[in-house]
Design an enzyme around this catalytic site. Structure first.
Site, short mmCIF file in Angstrom:
data_model
loop_
_atom_site.label_atom_id
_atom_site.label_comp_id
_atom_site.label_asym_id
_atom_site.label_seq_id
_atom_site.Cartn_x
_atom_site.Cartn_y
_atom_site.Cartn_z
N ASP A 104 14.62 -32.91 60.84
CA ASP A 104 14.12 -34.25 60.56
C ASP A 104 13.94 -34.39 59.05
O ASP A 104 13.48 -33.46 58.40
CB ASP A 104 12.75 -34.42 61.23
CG ASP A 104 12.69 -35.66 62.09
OD1 ASP A 104 12.70 -36.76 61.52
OD2 ASP A 104 12.63 -35.52 63.32
N ASP A 206 14.20 -40.09 59.45
CA ASP A 206 13.08 -40.86 59.98
C ASP A 206 12.96 -42.22 59.27
O ASP A 206 12.91 -42.28 58.04
CB ASP A 206 11.80 -40.05 59.74
CG ASP A 206 10.61 -40.63 60.43
OD1 ASP A 206 10.60 -40.67 61.66
OD2 ASP A 206 9.65 -41.07 59.73
N GLU A 261 17.37 -42.96 61.97
CA GLU A 261 16.53 -43.68 62.91
C GLU A 261 16.50 -45.10 62.34
O GLU A 261 16.09 -45.30 61.20
CB GLU A 261 15.12 -43.09 62.96
CG GLU A 261 14.30 -43.74 64.06
CD GLU A 261 12.81 -43.57 63.90
OE1 GLU A 261 12.10 -43.60 64.91
OE2 GLU A 261 12.32 -43.43 62.76
N HIS A 334 10.75 -38.36 71.63
CA HIS A 334 9.29 -38.14 71.50
C HIS A 334 8.52 -39.43 71.24
O HIS A 334 7.30 -39.40 71.24
CB HIS A 334 9.05 -37.13 70.37
CG HIS A 334 9.45 -37.70 69.03
ND1 HIS A 334 10.77 -37.98 68.72
CD2 HIS A 334 8.72 -38.08 67.97
CE1 HIS A 334 10.81 -38.51 67.51
NE2 HIS A 334 9.59 -38.58 67.04
N ASP A 335 9.21 -40.53 70.98
CA ASP A 335 8.54 -41.81 70.73
C ASP A 335 8.59 -42.76 71.91
O ASP A 335 8.08 -43.88 71.83
CB ASP A 335 9.21 -42.53 69.55
CG ASP A 335 8.90 -41.84 68.23
OD1 ASP A 335 7.83 -41.23 68.11
OD2 ASP A 335 9.75 -41.94 67.32
#
Ligand code: NOJ
Length: 565
Positions: A104, A206, A261, A334-335
């Site tokens: 990430d 991110d 993202e 994970h979101d």
């Protein structure tokens, strides 16, 4: 027919990505928190899935206000997760097994505990002042900015030491970095080289679409209010200039993959990020399907599982990349909630079959699939009843905000049972023992009680398990490049239960039919489509006769067809 020989092939287009949320994968030292040595212990399991790439959520040094998305040192490992030696061993262990590692990259913001911010907040003339966004208080209150995680909803936080506000699109402990400053950009590029020189294989970036802020922080047009501001955050004037610079200075020097993202990204602007001629990034992922039926503060409405809307979104996004760029496909991470709860049905009667159906979807669409850990065994939402069980600052803040406004907190709890982020963050279910084989200590977040039935050990050798179905599907995608590069054509767009499409490459046509409902579902195929064989089926048979096909609830099939047109 599209031809393989005409395709621009790339390893990252043919890869299946498996996402590991390290905090919840495997604890090795009994502190209740997953760690790097835990992942090392599970490398053979990861290899057994057949996947090519692991995307690892942040493992950098962090005070953990947002589980590692608040980084205080970009070149060190979070103490709870281990050491740099552990990381090096993990990377070597993956490479030895032919698995690539994508990290990430969190550079829209840092932690407020990062040295840069510590310096920046000390004085207005500190050399690091311009590493962040400040608004002097003598200019009055800054124009409205919405924050995902702020306790009061505002992205500006007043800081007494220098009598100024700093910007934080996420929590107060995640101040936004100022990309206008070339010194900051140079630091970031240098840090990226540091990780690439170690041998990592790419970055998932991110909220990278937010890095360019509108100069002078003007008032935004009226239509951008609250959560809607995301759309304008993603349209910063220098975004593409920065990404092209990053590409030139860093990315182009390595054989790696990049994925943005992309909150706020739309079908009409995403190609700017991923059109290969522009030399920015390889891929981006959008939120349009995740937003169906989900409103402010993640309150869900009746559209939540609207299949017709879902098909439309997925098809529109496919169309964008038909000639240029490359798509990504995901249903959960994970979101977002567990895919089987969000998109199908987690009732014990259907959970296993429905999750295989979704696995079929993910591995038969055009675009690189991103598959979230635990989905391969059909893990489902834990659905916390009590706010005390939540660890995620997003749910906690929205709960308290709603409470302070005298709003409906029960509605929030009900909705977050379906869409709250912690549903995806409960630990990996390895076996039926206490704590599911995740930890010998007290887990940092509750473990789903259904681990008694739903776990790796139970599924490992059972030939019809969800786990082995996933392995078969990964192998099938590798074997059939039609599933990777073939064209995509949606059938029955208005059908409310069935998602069906054709994938075509060279002389091969595959027909994928997925029943997204708990009722049988019958369709009549065009005369030109003749089923000649069934390649994959999550049930034991397929009812079809001539052009009529009837699928069982949550049935998924991949058929070979003769096209007589
Ligand atoms: C997106 C990440 O995936 C999420 O977990 C995080 O909270 C925000 N960005 C802020 O970094």
């Amino acid at each position: 027919m599209p031809r393989l020989s005409k395709m621009q092939r790339a390893w990252w287009k043919e890869a299946v990505v498996y996402q590991i949320y390290p905090r919840s994968f495997q604890d090795s030292n009994g502190d209740g928190i997953g760690d790097i040595r835990g992942i090392i212990q599970r490398l053979d399991y990861i290899k057994s899935l057949g996947i090519d790439v692991v995307w690892l959520n942040p493992v950098y040094r962090s005070p953990n206000d947002d589980n590692g998305y608040d980084i205080s040192d970009y070149r060190n490992i979070m103490a709870e997760f281990g050491t740099m030696e552990d990381f090096d061993e993990l990377l070597a262990g993956m490479h030895k097994r032919g698995i690539k590692l994508v990290m990430d990259l969190v550079v829209n913001h840092s932690s407020d505990e990062h040295e840069w911010f510590q310096q920046s907040r000390q004085s207005r003339d500190n050399p690091y002042r311009n590493f962040y966004h400040w608004w002097p208080a003598e200019h009055g209150h800054p124009p409205k900015r919405w924050s995902y995680f702020a306790k009061n909803g505002s992205a500006w936080k007043y800081d007494e030491t220098t009598d100024a506000y700093y910007l934080h699109y996420f929590s107060e402990k995640q101040p936004d970095l100022n990309w206008e400053n070339p010194k900051l950009r140079a630091e970031i590029y240098d840090m990226m080289h540091f990780w690439f020189k170690k041998g990592i294989d790419g970055f998932r970036m991110d909220v990278i679409t937010f890095i360019s802020k509108h100069p002078g922080y003007p008032e935004f047009p009226e239509r951008y209010q609250g959560q809607n501001m995301i759309d304008i955050y993603a349209q910063g004037p220098r975004l593409h200039e920065y990404l092209q610079e990053m590409n030139q200075q860093v990315l182009q020097h390595y054989d790696i993959m990049t994925v943005a993202e992309g909150p706020g990204t739309k079908t009409d602007n995403v190609l700017k990020l991923v059109d290969e001629d522009r030399k920015e990034l390889n891929m981006s992922y959008h939120f349009d399907h995740q937003s169906i039926g989900v409103g402010e503060r993640y309150i869900v409405n009746d559209d939540y599982q609207n299949l017709v809307k879902f098909k439309k979104v997925m098809t529109e996004w496919d169309t964008v990349f038909a000639e240029k760029g490359w798509n990504t496909i995901y249903l959960g991470n994970h979101d977002f909630p567990r895919m089987v709860t969000r998109w199908a049905n987690d009732a014990p009667k259907w959970r296993a079959r429905a999750s295989k159906m979704l696995t079929t979807f993910l591995l038969t669409m055009r675009g690189t699939p991103y598959y979230y850990m635990g989905d391969e065994i059909g893990m489902s939402n834990i659905k916390f009843e009590n706010i005390e069980d939540y660890k995620d600052l997003m749910t906690l803040n929205w709960y308290h905000l709603t409470q302070s406004e005298g709003g409906d907190v029960d509605a929030l709890i009900e909705s977050h049972k379906l869409v709250g982020r912690d549903n995806a963050r409960t630990p990996m279910q390895w076996n039926a023992n206490e704590n599911a084989g995740f930890t010998k200590g007290v887990p940092w977040i509750k473990i789903n009680p259904n681990h008694i039935d739903v776990n790796v050990e139970e599924q490992q050798d059972r030939s019809d398990s969800e786990l082995n179905y996933f392995r078969q599907m990964v192998a099938l995608r590798k074997q059939k490049l039609t599933l990777v590069y073939g064209s995509y054509e949606l059938l029955f767009p208005e059908h409310q239960q069935m998602f069906a499409y054709l994938r075509k490459l060279d002389d091969e046509t595959l027909l994928i039919m997925l029943n997204f409902s708990e009722e049988n579902c019958a369709v009549t195929l065009a005369e030109s489509l003749k089923i000649t064989g069934v390649l994959q089926n999550n049930c034991t048979s397929l009812a079809h006769e001539g052009t009529s096909v009837e699928l069982l609830p949550y049935q998924a099939v991949i058929c070979m067809v003769d096209t007589q047109s």
